[in-house]
Design a protein around this motif. Structure first.
Motif, PDB file in Angstrom:
ATOM      1  N   GLU A   1       0.845  -1.191   0.000  1.00  0.00           N
ATOM      2  CA  GLU A   1       0.000   0.000   0.000  1.00  0.00           C
ATOM      3  C   GLU A   1       0.880   1.241   0.000  1.00  0.00           C
ATOM      4  O   GLU A   1       1.794   1.372   0.790  1.00  0.00           O
ATOM      5  N   LYS A   2       0.630   2.187  -0.909  1.00  0.00           N
ATOM      6  CA  LYS A   2       1.470   3.378  -0.988  1.00  0.00           C
ATOM      7  C   LYS A   2       0.681   4.539  -1.570  1.00  0.00           C
ATOM      8  O   LYS A   2      -0.464   4.403  -1.965  1.00  0.00           O
ATOM      9  N   GLY A   3       1.353   5.675  -1.660  1.00  0.00           N
ATOM     10  CA  GLY A   3       0.706   6.857  -2.197  1.00  0.00           C
ATOM     11  C   GLY A   3      -0.051   7.622  -1.121  1.00  0.00           C
ATOM     12  O   GLY A   3       0.011   7.317   0.064  1.00  0.00           O
ATOM     13  N   GLU A   4      -0.774   8.633  -1.549  1.00  0.00           N
ATOM     14  CA  GLU A   4      -1.544   9.442  -0.612  1.00  0.00           C
ATOM     15  C   GLU A   4      -2.701   8.625  -0.037  1.00  0.00           C
ATOM     16  O   GLU A   4      -3.372   7.883  -0.752  1.00  0.00           O
ATOM     17  N   ARG A   5      -2.914   8.770   1.243  1.00  0.00           N
ATOM     18  CA  ARG A   5      -3.967   8.002   1.901  1.00  0.00           C
ATOM     19  C   ARG A   5      -5.249   8.822   1.955  1.00  0.00           C
ATOM     20  O   ARG A   5      -5.271   9.910   2.519  1.00  0.00           O
ATOM     21  N   SER A   6      -6.306   8.257   1.382  1.00  0.00           N
ATOM     22  CA  SER A   6      -7.590   8.940   1.403  1.00  0.00           C
ATOM     23  C   SER A   6      -8.228   8.774   2.778  1.00  0.00           C
ATOM     24  O   SER A   6      -7.759   8.005   3.617  1.00  0.00           O
ATOM     25  N   ARG A   7      -9.330   9.456   2.981  1.00  0.00           N
ATOM     26  CA  ARG A   7     -10.030   9.374   4.266  1.00  0.00           C
ATOM     27  C   ARG A   7     -10.584   7.975   4.501  1.00  0.00           C
ATOM     28  O   ARG A   7     -10.891   7.597   5.626  1.00  0.00           O
ATOM     29  N   TYR A   8     -10.710   7.181   3.414  1.00  0.00           N
ATOM     30  CA  TYR A   8     -11.253   5.835   3.537  1.00  0.00           C
ATOM     31  C   TYR A   8     -10.161   4.765   3.548  1.00  0.00           C
ATOM     32  O   TYR A   8     -10.456   3.573   3.502  1.00  0.00           O
ATOM     33  N   TYR A   9      -8.899   5.197   3.593  1.00  0.00           N
ATOM     34  CA  TYR A   9      -7.777   4.257   3.461  1.00  0.00           C
ATOM     35  C   TYR A   9      -7.859   3.126   4.488  1.00  0.00           C
ATOM     36  O   TYR A   9      -7.818   1.943   4.145  1.00  0.00           O
ATOM     37  N   TYR A  10      -7.966   3.488   5.771  1.00  0.00           N
ATOM     38  CA  TYR A  10      -7.923   2.466   6.816  1.00  0.00           C
ATOM     39  C   TYR A  10      -9.169   1.585   6.801  1.00  0.00           C
ATOM     40  O   TYR A  10      -9.093   0.389   7.103  1.00  0.00           O
ATOM     41  N   LYS A  11     -10.296   2.170   6.427  1.00  0.00           N
ATOM     42  CA  LYS A  11     -11.515   1.367   6.334  1.00  0.00           C
ATOM     43  C   LYS A  11     -11.379   0.326   5.230  1.00  0.00           C
ATOM     44  O   LYS A  11     -11.728  -0.852   5.415  1.00  0.00           O
ATOM     45  N   GLU A  12     -10.842   0.740   4.064  1.00  0.00           N
ATOM     46  CA  GLU A  12     -10.667  -0.187   2.943  1.00  0.00           C
ATOM     47  C   GLU A  12      -9.636  -1.262   3.289  1.00  0.00           C
ATOM     48  O   GLU A  12      -9.814  -2.441   2.958  1.00  0.00           O
ATOM     49  N   LEU A  13      -8.561  -0.846   3.950  1.00  0.00           N
ATOM     50  CA  LEU A  13      -7.529  -1.800   4.344  1.00  0.00           C
ATOM     51  C   LEU A  13      -8.095  -2.816   5.329  1.00  0.00           C
ATOM     52  O   LEU A  13      -7.843  -4.024   5.230  1.00  0.00           O
ATOM     53  N   TYR A  14      -8.895  -2.327   6.273  1.00  0.00           N
ATOM     54  CA  TYR A  14      -9.529  -3.207   7.257  1.00  0.00           C
ATOM     55  C   TYR A  14     -10.425  -4.235   6.566  1.00  0.00           C
ATOM     56  O   TYR A  14     -10.401  -5.428   6.903  1.00  0.00           O
ATOM     57  N   GLU A  15     -11.202  -3.800   5.588  1.00  0.00           N
ATOM     58  CA  GLU A  15     -12.116  -4.704   4.888  1.00  0.00           C
ATOM     59  C   GLU A  15     -11.340  -5.787   4.130  1.00  0.00           C
ATOM     60  O   GLU A  15     -11.735  -6.956   4.114  1.00  0.00           O
ATOM     61  N   LYS A  16     -10.240  -5.393   3.504  1.00  0.00           N
ATOM     62  CA  LYS A  16      -9.434  -6.366   2.754  1.00  0.00           C
ATOM     63  C   LYS A  16      -8.861  -7.432   3.688  1.00  0.00           C
ATOM     64  O   LYS A  16      -8.898  -8.627   3.398  1.00  0.00           O
ATOM     65  N   ILE A  17      -8.322  -6.982   4.823  1.00  0.00           N
ATOM     66  CA  ILE A  17      -7.732  -7.929   5.778  1.00  0.00           C
ATOM     67  C   ILE A  17      -8.816  -8.811   6.394  1.00  0.00           C
ATOM     68  O   ILE A  17      -8.628 -10.017   6.577  1.00  0.00           O
ATOM     69  N   LYS A  18      -9.971  -8.216   6.692  1.00  0.00           N
ATOM     70  CA  LYS A  18     -11.079  -8.991   7.262  1.00  0.00           C
ATOM     71  C   LYS A  18     -11.512 -10.096   6.303  1.00  0.00           C
ATOM     72  O   LYS A  18     -11.755 -11.238   6.719  1.00  0.00           O
ATOM     73  N   ASN A  19     -11.572  -9.787   5.006  1.00  0.00           N
ATOM     74  CA  ASN A  19     -11.978 -10.787   4.019  1.00  0.00           C
ATOM     75  C   ASN A  19     -10.985 -11.946   3.957  1.00  0.00           C
ATOM     76  O   ASN A  19     -11.381 -13.113   3.837  1.00  0.00           O
ATOM     77  N   ILE A  20      -9.700 -11.619   4.044  1.00  0.00           N
ATOM     78  CA  ILE A  20      -8.673 -12.672   4.027  1.00  0.00           C
ATOM     79  C   ILE A  20      -8.823 -13.573   5.247  1.00  0.00           C
ATOM     80  O   ILE A  20      -8.766 -14.806   5.150  1.00  0.00           O
ATOM     81  N   LEU A  21      -9.039 -12.967   6.418  1.00  0.00           N
ATOM     82  CA  LEU A  21      -9.184 -13.746   7.648  1.00  0.00           C
ATOM     83  C   LEU A  21     -10.441 -14.605   7.617  1.00  0.00           C
ATOM     84  O   LEU A  21     -10.435 -15.760   8.057  1.00  0.00           O
ATOM     85  N   GLN A  22     -11.529 -14.060   7.084  1.00  0.00           N
ATOM     86  CA  GLN A  22     -12.772 -14.829   7.003  1.00  0.00           C
ATOM     87  C   GLN A  22     -12.609 -16.041   6.093  1.00  0.00           C
ATOM     88  O   GLN A  22     -13.081 -17.133   6.399  1.00  0.00           O
ATOM     89  N   GLU A  23     -11.906 -15.853   4.974  1.00  0.00           N
ATOM     90  CA  GLU A  23     -11.647 -16.974   4.067  1.00  0.00           C
ATOM     91  C   GLU A  23     -10.800 -18.040   4.753  1.00  0.00           C
ATOM     92  O   GLU A  23     -10.987 -19.238   4.553  1.00  0.00           O
TER      93      GLU A  23
END
Length: 425
Positions: free
Chosen positions: A398-420
């Motif tokens: 993950e790189k570049g400028e972080r939008s206001r939704y950055y951590y929420k999107e990152l959280y969702e991606k990690i949550k999906n991996i853990l659920q799988e």
């Protein structure tokens, strides 16, 4: 134009911080800087200037002093990131030095499945850098012809490439020599296939032994090897090279003429290492031998012993461990002892770090997997190792400028991996 070609200094590695060899790392840098100033040569560092992209403040200050000397003498320093110090977030020590004007860091982008390389213009030459990546992506980009050199508008197309990559050439196949270099080699003609016309010299890094090993030769491609190294395996290689009359070096490259003239500058400040492999009938014989060798070896700065001891018992290992530490303290020299599995005890230890694990025969990917498996077991994690790697890659890339939704999107991606990972668990 004259250039000094070096690489794989690995400043900040454990040997440079915690062992009696620590002072040699800065001594090598000092020797290189003094030579560059005398020769008015451009300095090329072909990756792994540092052992990690995040280093201590004290090391940054010390290295910056020498880089400032080069800048004050109008000496350009061109650096390509290696797989150890490549901060893909753009927030590493090399990025800091680049922004401070102490080095010129080659620039690249990964876009649309391609590796885009941008030129640096110095003295009528365009400098490009093929960076190293932890997952050996640089080799895959080259082999699959997905490297693009972005051209500038200059008519003069003299080109120099810095490449931190494992390349087969001159009859040398890196992965057959040592697995620590990874399992993907680029064949020489695959490398030249992607190079722009006008390429005068390819300054290679990543392989820690010099190739070719002659003192003077004509070539448009070479590995200088590491000045010291990052681990015991590199020090062992230093001793084996010395037996063949080959010393650690950096390269002076004269670009005049059709084919560059390359001359090895043997490092006066590189440590001298002794390596022995032998069998002993008892622990007492081994202790006496090591004591005698270290005491009499006044010309050496480090000693590596690979020993097989008949009838060695587990309880004797701690005794040897204390003995090695005491020898090192007494003589202020690196002393390393390996007791291979044939002795009945698999153990590796040295005075500077008694907990060191021998990873000299492993690739970076295998070392990573070994560590992940170990800690996953200790923590009782049920998640598959491949899923842990996926999360780490996600965090790392993950790189570049972080939008206001950055951590929420990152959280969702990690949550999906853990659920799988825990489905049905």
């Amino acid at each position: 134009m004259m250039i000094i070609h070096t690489g794989d200094l690995h400043l900040g590695c454990s040997l440079s911080r915690e062992s009696p060899l620590a002072r040699f790392y800065i001594d090598v840098l000092k020797e290189l800087v003094e030579k560059a100033i005398r020769e008015k040569a451009v300095v090329l560092i072909s990756g792994d200037f540092f052992d990690h992209y995040d280093v201590s403040y004290s090391l940054m200050i010390e290295v910056a002093r020498y880089l400032r000397q080069l800048r004050d003498n109008n000496i350009e320093v061109v650096v390509v990131p290696g797989n150890h110090d490549n901060a893909r977030s753009g927030r590493g020590v090399l990025d800091l030095f680049n922004e401070a004007g102490l080095i010129k860091l080659t620039r690249y982008e990964e876009i649309g499945g391609h590796l885009l390389l941008y030129p640096l213009r110095i003295n009528d030459y365009d400098f490009y850098g093929v960076p190293g990546f932890r997952n050996q992506a640089e080799s895959k980009y080259i082999k699959e012809n997905r490297v693009k050199f972005v051209k500038n508008n200059n008519k003069n197309n003299n080109v120099i490439i810095l490449a931190h990559v494992s390349v087969e050439f001159a009859g040398f196949r890196p992965r057959d020599y040592n697995r620590q270099y990874g399992m993907i080699d680029v064949v020489e003609n695959e490398l030249w296939r992607i190079m722009p016309s006008g390429t005068k010299y390819v300054a290679l890094g990543h392989i820690h032994i010099p190739i070719p090993q002659e003192r003077k030769f004509k070539s448009n491609i070479a590995y200088p090897g590491t000045p010291i190294g990052m681990n015991i395996e590199d020090l062992r290689e230093t001793a084996l090279l010395e037996r063949k009359g080959v010393r650690r070096r950096f390269l002076m490259v004269d670009l005049e003429g059709d084919l560059p003239l390359v001359e090895a500058v043997e490092l006066e400040s590189s440590p001298k290492i002794m390596y022995e492999k032998a069998s002993y009938i008892s622990i007492d014989e081994l202790r006496k031998h090591i004591s005698s060798i270290v005491k009499d070896g006044t010309d050496y700065h480090g000693f590596i012993f690979e020993a097989k001891v008949e009838g060695l018992k587990d309880e004797q290992v701690n005794e040897l461990r204390s003995f090695i530490q005491e020898i090192q303290r007494s003589y202020n020299k690196l002393v390393y002892l390996r007791l291979p599995e044939a002795s009945g005890v698999e153990n590796v230890f040295a005075g500077y770090d008694i907990h060191q694990v021998d990873t000299s025969s492993l690739s970076i990917e295998e070392i990573e997997e070994k560590i992940l498996n170990e800690y996953a077991g200790k923590l009782g994690l049920k998640i598959p190792i491949e899923k842990i790697k996926e999360i780490l890659r996600l965090l790392y890339e993950e790189k570049g400028e972080r939008s206001r939704y950055y951590y929420k999107e990152l959280y969702e991606k990690i949550k999906n991996i853990l659920q799988e990972s825990y489905k049905g668990g």
